[in-house]
Scaffold this motif. Structure first.
Motif, PDB file in Angstrom:
ATOM      1  N   ARG A 318      53.588  34.667  34.250  1.00  0.00           N
ATOM      2  CA  ARG A 318      52.418  35.714  35.249  1.00  0.00           C
ATOM      3  C   ARG A 318      53.705  35.455  36.268  1.00  0.00           C
ATOM      4  NH1 ARG A 318      47.933  33.459  37.085  1.00  0.00           N
ATOM      5  NH2 ARG A 318      47.269  35.226  37.403  1.00  0.00           N
ATOM      6  N   LYS A 319      54.107  34.282  36.928  1.00  0.00           N
ATOM      7  CA  LYS A 319      54.647  33.790  38.256  1.00  0.00           C
ATOM      8  C   LYS A 319      56.282  34.462  37.627  1.00  0.00           C
ATOM      9  CE  LYS A 319      52.062  30.748  40.325  1.00  0.00           C
ATOM     10  NZ  LYS A 319      52.135  29.075  40.922  1.00  0.00           N
ATOM     11  N   ASP A 320      56.973  34.470  36.343  1.00  0.00           N
ATOM     12  CA  ASP A 320      58.376  35.073  36.994  1.00  0.00           C
ATOM     13  C   ASP A 320      58.660  35.974  36.384  1.00  0.00           C
ATOM     14  OD1 ASP A 320      58.718  31.764  36.491  1.00  0.00           O
ATOM     15  OD2 ASP A 320      58.695  31.794  34.621  1.00  0.00           O
ATOM     16  N   LEU A 321      57.189  36.920  36.018  1.00  0.00           N
ATOM     17  CA  LEU A 321      57.830  37.980  35.795  1.00  0.00           C
ATOM     18  C   LEU A 321      56.749  39.138  36.483  1.00  0.00           C
ATOM     19  CD1 LEU A 321      57.423  39.130  31.676  1.00  0.00           C
ATOM     20  CD2 LEU A 321      59.146  38.283  32.715  1.00  0.00           C
ATOM     21  N   GLY A 322      56.075  38.647  37.835  1.00  0.00           N
ATOM     22  CA  GLY A 322      55.370  39.434  38.759  1.00  0.00           C
ATOM     23  C   GLY A 322      54.280  39.974  37.704  1.00  0.00           C
ATOM     24  N   MET A 323      53.550  39.422  37.423  1.00  0.00           N
ATOM     25  CA  MET A 323      51.989  40.395  36.780  1.00  0.00           C
ATOM     26  C   MET A 323      50.894  39.366  37.148  1.00  0.00           C
ATOM     27  SD  MET A 323      52.481  40.422  33.007  1.00  0.00           S
ATOM     28  CE  MET A 323      52.610  38.558  31.956  1.00  0.00           C
ATOM     29  N   GLU A 324      50.977  38.634  39.080  1.00  0.00           N
ATOM     30  CA  GLU A 324      49.887  37.796  38.654  1.00  0.00           C
ATOM     31  C   GLU A 324      48.968  38.727  39.215  1.00  0.00           C
ATOM     32  OE1 GLU A 324      51.026  35.379  42.276  1.00  0.00           O
ATOM     33  OE2 GLU A 324      53.244  35.448  41.822  1.00  0.00           O
ATOM     34  N   VAL A 325      47.992  39.089  37.868  1.00  0.00           N
ATOM     35  CA  VAL A 325      46.694  39.082  37.881  1.00  0.00           C
ATOM     36  C   VAL A 325      45.675  38.645  36.975  1.00  0.00           C
ATOM     37  CG1 VAL A 325      47.320  41.262  38.152  1.00  0.00           C
ATOM     38  CG2 VAL A 325      47.532  40.784  36.473  1.00  0.00           C
ATOM     39  N   ASN A 326      44.597  38.584  36.493  1.00  0.00           N
ATOM     40  CA  ASN A 326      43.140  38.698  35.256  1.00  0.00           C
ATOM     41  C   ASN A 326      44.587  39.691  33.975  1.00  0.00           C
ATOM     42  OD1 ASN A 326      42.399  37.630  33.748  1.00  0.00           O
ATOM     43  ND2 ASN A 326      40.402  38.014  34.601  1.00  0.00           N
ATOM     44  N   ILE A 327      44.688  38.554  33.327  1.00  0.00           N
ATOM     45  CA  ILE A 327      46.040  39.728  32.005  1.00  0.00           C
ATOM     46  C   ILE A 327      44.361  39.810  30.848  1.00  0.00           C
ATOM     47  CG2 ILE A 327      47.946  38.871  29.917  1.00  0.00           C
ATOM     48  CD1 ILE A 327      49.174  37.215  31.586  1.00  0.00           C
ATOM     49  N   ARG A 328      43.793  38.864  30.350  1.00  0.00           N
ATOM     50  CA  ARG A 328      42.902  39.046  29.721  1.00  0.00           C
ATOM     51  C   ARG A 328      42.202  40.957  30.335  1.00  0.00           C
ATOM     52  NH1 ARG A 328      37.961  35.340  27.337  1.00  0.00           N
ATOM     53  NH2 ARG A 328      37.001  35.898  29.955  1.00  0.00           N
ATOM     54  N   GLU A 329      41.662  40.717  31.055  1.00  0.00           N
ATOM     55  CA  GLU A 329      40.915  41.981  32.065  1.00  0.00           C
ATOM     56  C   GLU A 329      41.509  42.947  32.325  1.00  0.00           C
ATOM     57  OE1 GLU A 329      37.647  42.640  36.226  1.00  0.00           O
ATOM     58  OE2 GLU A 329      39.172  40.907  35.781  1.00  0.00           O
ATOM     59  N   LEU A 330      42.856  42.816  32.072  1.00  0.00           N
ATOM     60  CA  LEU A 330      43.918  43.899  32.759  1.00  0.00           C
ATOM     61  C   LEU A 330      43.313  44.678  31.223  1.00  0.00           C
ATOM     62  CD1 LEU A 330      45.770  45.575  34.126  1.00  0.00           C
ATOM     63  CD2 LEU A 330      47.462  43.550  32.463  1.00  0.00           C
ATOM     64  N   LEU A 331      44.157  43.784  30.028  1.00  0.00           N
ATOM     65  CA  LEU A 331      44.175  43.359  28.380  1.00  0.00           C
ATOM     66  C   LEU A 331      43.115  44.713  28.521  1.00  0.00           C
ATOM     67  CD1 LEU A 331      46.008  41.215  26.728  1.00  0.00           C
ATOM     68  CD2 LEU A 331      46.666  43.532  28.010  1.00  0.00           C
ATOM     69  N   LEU A 332      42.211  44.817  28.525  1.00  0.00           N
ATOM     70  CA  LEU A 332      40.408  45.016  28.258  1.00  0.00           C
ATOM     71  C   LEU A 332      40.150  46.321  28.956  1.00  0.00           C
ATOM     72  CD1 LEU A 332      38.098  42.042  28.070  1.00  0.00           C
ATOM     73  CD2 LEU A 332      39.324  43.000  26.465  1.00  0.00           C
TER      74      LEU A 332
END
Length: 428
Positions: A318-332
């Protein structure tokens, strides 16, 4: 209404009990109880439970779970100094370690094409080892991974190009080592070997030294170019679009198509573009930030061998690739691009466009040999006549060897005449 005089001499608890003891009629004129209907909770957990299932991908995860347990057992076997075998009594202690919900003995007998039971020639206890077919496929997988070393270097380079400062944690790469097709000792065999490309800052950090800009092209760009040429779509429609493939039975609500069309046209900072990416406070800024996170996860899954990875392991990027979001919620929120399977007690995410009828559309050498491993596991107890004939021939060979051993001379045979002479000398 209760007067204030009564409130002086009675407690609040008594007043409440008196009010509840009054019998109320259920007519609309005498009912004073206010009923509040709770709104249905819309959270990531409820959306995960109510999502449209893809049964073929769920079934594939169940099969992969079986193979994963077998590979864990093989890993423990290979660590033994006496040889690549272990007693069944010792294997019973690994039940909780490898994640079995049945007995180890029952699990071994379920896969005769994978495990081979034999009696130890000296200790006469029941032991287990991998069959020749399984061992040959494991060796083939290792050889193919070493032969595809250039592709592995390319995958690590592309991940480092997507990172913020061209830096990644080795621990995160180690978690998805198998998904990326990396060897087990990739830190020494790849990161420390290619000094011109990688630099180990410390024990758990790797930095990209040679930034090859020709690799900074996302995999989705090939699909966009194909859509632009073959379907004669405008650049406005395809420049920031993603391939959408909803599962069978997906319900499209009113207004969903219009929202999806606007989202496909929404511009965003692409994964390999180096800009100051921050989560804006406006609605459009939040949507652009989340769409970039979708593009990063899409590219990461495209770099994997089987286009799938565990959701929990994505959180380490998350931090290294700059995607500081709720990943599971984003995928859903994007069921046409990703699919989350909860089978096997682990949440795994698939890239939907890469699969058709439960199989990978564009295969690769590592995937092909792993598919052979999976097919061998799925044989279970079918086609076991060949194994029985092989066991009979092996038993005959072992009996012949034992007879020859009994006929021949051994190192301790000189003691036998002495013991017989002493036995005769004792009076009865």
């Amino acid at each position: 209404m209760i007067s204030l005089k009564i409130l002086r001499y009675t407690s609040i608890r008594e007043v409440v009990t008196q009010q509840h003891s009054i019998k109320l009629s259920f007519s609309p004129f005498h009912l004073y109880i206010q009923r509040r209907w709770l709104k249905p909770v819309d959270s990531a957990q409820t959306r995960l439970e109510n999502r449209t299932r893809d049964h073929r991908l769920d079934k594939l995860i169940v099969h992969h779970r079986k193979l994963k347990i077998i590979l864990e057992i093989e890993k423990f076997m290979s660590c033994k100094k006496r040889g690549p075998f272990v007693s069944v009594q010792l294997m019973s202690r690994w039940k909780n370690v490898v994640g079995l919900n049945i007995g180890v003995g029952a699990f071994i007998r379920k896969y005769p094409h994978v495990f081979e039971l034999f009696s130890h020639p000296a200790r006469r206890n029941l032991c287990c080892r991998m069959t020749d077919k399984m061992r040959a496929l494991l060796d083939e997988e290792g050889n193919i991974i070493r032969a595809c070393e250039a592709n592995a270097v390319m995958r690590i380079k592309k991940l480092l190009l997507m990172s913020k400062n061209r830096v990644l944690h080795v621990h995160a790469l180690r978690l998805i080592r198998r998904e990326l097709g990396l060897p087990e000792d990739f830190r020494d065999s790849i990161l420390a070997k290619y000094i011109s490309d990688f630099k180990l800052v410390d024990l758990e950090t790797v930095e990209l030294t040679d930034a090859d800009e020709s690799l900074a092209v996302a995999n989705v760009e090939q699909w966009r170019e194909k859509e632009y040429r073959e379907k004669w779509l405008s650049e406005f429609e395809t420049k920031f679009a993603f391939p959408i493939d909803f599962p069978t039975g997906f319900k499209i609500e009113r207004g969903f198509r219009e929202k999806l069309k606007n989202w496909q046209r929404l511009p965003y900072v692409k994964p390999y573009e180096k800009h100051d990416v921050r989560k804006g406070h406006t609605r459009g800024g939040v949507e652009r930030f989340e769409k970039r996170a979708v593009a990063v996860i899409h590219e990461l899954l495209s770099l994997t061998v089987e286009k799938m990875v565990e959701v929990e392991r994505l959180a380490h990027f998350r931090k290294d690739l700059g995607m500081e979001v709720n990943i599971r919620e984003l995928l859903l929120n994007h069921p046409g691009i990703f699919y989350i399977s909860t089978k096997g007690g682990i949440q795994s995410v698939f890239l939907r466009e890469a699969y058709s009828k439960g199989c990978l559309i564009e295969s690769n050498p590592i995937y092909n040999v792993r598919r052979k491993l999976l097919d061998l596991v799925l044989l279970e107890q079918r086609y076991t006549r060949e194994l029985q004939t092989q066991d009979e021939t092996l038993d005959e060979e072992s009996d012949d060897c034992e007879e020859e051993w009994m006929k021949g001379t051994r190192d301790g045979d000189w003691v036998l005449p002495i013991l017989e002479h002493e036995a005769d000398s004792f009076p009865e």
